[in-house]
Write an enzyme that holds these catalytic residues in place. Structure first.
Site, PDB file in Angstrom:
ATOM      1  N   SER A 148      -9.959  -1.875   1.249  1.00  0.00           N
ATOM      2  CA  SER A 148     -10.312  -3.282   1.121  1.00  0.00           C
ATOM      3  C   SER A 148     -11.122  -3.508  -0.162  1.00  0.00           C
ATOM      4  O   SER A 148     -10.679  -3.120  -1.242  1.00  0.00           O
ATOM      5  CB  SER A 148     -11.072  -3.745   2.369  1.00  0.00           C
ATOM      6  OG  SER A 148     -11.215  -5.139   2.392  1.00  0.00           O
ATOM      7  N   ASP A 312      -0.920  -6.355   7.793  1.00  0.00           N
ATOM      8  CA  ASP A 312      -2.166  -6.783   7.149  1.00  0.00           C
ATOM      9  C   ASP A 312      -1.935  -8.124   6.481  1.00  0.00           C
ATOM     10  O   ASP A 312      -1.201  -8.226   5.500  1.00  0.00           O
ATOM     11  CB  ASP A 312      -2.583  -5.735   6.122  1.00  0.00           C
ATOM     12  CG  ASP A 312      -3.889  -6.052   5.414  1.00  0.00           C
ATOM     13  OD1 ASP A 312      -4.432  -7.159   5.613  1.00  0.00           O
ATOM     14  OD2 ASP A 312      -4.368  -5.185   4.660  1.00  0.00           O
ATOM     15  N   HIS A 346      -5.521  -6.035   9.010  1.00  0.00           N
ATOM     16  CA  HIS A 346      -6.274  -5.434   7.910  1.00  0.00           C
ATOM     17  C   HIS A 346      -7.205  -4.321   8.377  1.00  0.00           C
ATOM     18  O   HIS A 346      -7.363  -3.299   7.703  1.00  0.00           O
ATOM     19  CB  HIS A 346      -7.088  -6.520   7.196  1.00  0.00           C
ATOM     20  CG  HIS A 346      -7.827  -6.035   5.996  1.00  0.00           C
ATOM     21  ND1 HIS A 346      -7.192  -5.589   4.863  1.00  0.00           N
ATOM     22  CD2 HIS A 346      -9.171  -5.934   5.742  1.00  0.00           C
ATOM     23  CE1 HIS A 346      -8.095  -5.239   3.959  1.00  0.00           C
ATOM     24  NE2 HIS A 346      -9.301  -5.434   4.471  1.00  0.00           N
TER      25      HIS A 346
END
Length: 381
Positions: A148, A312, A346
């Site tokens: 991320s 995601d 995610h």
């Protein structure tokens, strides 16, 4: 990214003061910081050759407590990845994780008086990481790993300082925010700033709790897939005894509303509104390939691996495909793997997803086996 627990404290969190008045940290904003206090934790042992260090970059609201140090320690945010016998095996690697510049878990976040909105960028975070690594006596890393926003830091490190590590692993990452990403962050910022307690960033202790809680709920929806929310909650009603105090932002009757309240309540107990605004803005400004990089001058290119998750909806496979294409245009081959087995969204990179964990372990084992010569090196020999 979902990391909700108090900031790490105790014997395992170390602090170092980096930079000085005569050698300050120059921020990309043009301001300077004469000193930076960095909270960090290390795992495993640095070997005699000092070549087994792995730096882990945390995501947006993470901290230095990436894993348990022992069975009596509090859980870390990436216990499935780091520890004895784990993909990043602390019996073999010396792992470093530090709270980012501008965070609120021990690293410098307080700015000169009257400037609560001073900008910090992903490049500034990496500058502090590199200074910390040097202060620990490590001249070259085995790998830099991040997911991320941690993947943004990893990409920044790769592009500007490729010789710092043998390899770079980016999971569920992006080289720049899409319009959709920017829009979600804009709404979250508006929620914080519209709170009467925000006071233009000069709030009293406790700060804009309602606004920060709403911002967290907004973000949390982007971390989970629609399928996972439906499977967990559907249209189920709230369980008895789960109503929060009367000031709770959401007070509806559905289980998913109770869940969002819970996420907000945990978050406002551990995070600072100005820090959250600052870090979100760093994400939004990040545009990795818009500035010159150092890849063309590297004699030996590091190995690069990308990993994404089909479900995601924050940084899906299309973000990794773009990174792969941009790196290829610069002569850097990057293998991209995509998982279709996990539909969580995610947050999958934080969970026990075997294809992902296996990919990290395999990547680390293969580092140094076949170094990539840069195009410049190939043409001058």
């Amino acid at each position: 990214m979902t990391i909700d627990r108090p900031a790490p404290v105790g014997p395992y969190v170390a602090h170092r003061r980096l930079f000085s008045a005569d050698r300050p940290l120059h921020l990309t904003s043009g301001l300077t910081l004469p000193q930076v206090r960095v909270a960090h934790e290390t795992y495993g042992e640095l070997n005699a050759a000092r070549d087994n260090a792995v730096f882990v970059c945390h995501a947006l609201t993470g901290d230095s407590h990436v894993a348990r140090h022992n069975r009596d320690d509090d859980p870390g945010w990436w216990d499935v990845m780091i520890g004895p016998g784990r993909p990043i095996d602390t019996d073999h690697y010396f792992v470093i994780c530090a709270n980012v510049l501008g965070g609120c878990a021990g690293t410098t976040a307080a700015w000169p008086s009257g400037t609560p909105h001073t900008a910090v960028d992903i490049a500034d975070m990496v500058a502090v990481h590199r200074a910390l690594v040097s202060s620990l006596g490590v001249s070259r890393l085995r790998a830099v790993v991040g997911g991320s926003v941690g993947g943004m830091q990893t990409l920044e490190w790769l592009l500007r300082h490729p010789a710092d590590a043998d390899g770079y692993f980016l999971a569920a990452a992006s080289s720049r925010q899409s319009a959709d990403n920017l829009a979600w962050n804009a709404i979250a910022r508006a929620a914080i700033r519209s709170d009467p307690e925000f006071l233009d960033g000069r709030y009293a202790p406790g700060g804009p709790r309602r606004g920060l809680g709403i911002a967290r709920m907004i973000a949390h929806l982007t971390y989970l897939s629609e399928a996972s929310l439906q499977r967990k909650f559907g249209r189920d009603g709230r369980r008895p005894g789960t109503r929060f105090h009367p000031s709770a932002v959401v007070q509806g009757d559905f289980a998913v509303e109770s869940y969002l309240e819970h996420q907000a309540d945990k978050f406002i107990r551990r995070f600072d509104a100005n820090s959250y605004l600052r870090l979100m803005s760093a994400m939004d400004r990040f545009d990795a390939f818009s500035r010159p990089d150092a890849l063309a001058t590297a004699d030996v290119l590091p190995q690069v691996r990308l990993f994404s998750f089909t479900q995601d909806r924050l940084y899906g496979p299309e973000h990794s495909h773009r990174i792969q294409a941009e790196l290829a245009a610069r002569g850097v081959p990057a293998r991209h793997e995509q998982d279709e087995t996990c539909d969580v969204g995610h947050d999958a990179f934080l969970l026990d997803v075997p294809p992902f964990l296996d990919a990290v372990a395999e990547f680390l084992r293969g580092l140094g086996a076949a170094p990539h010569l840069s195009p410049r090196t190939l043409t001058t020999r």
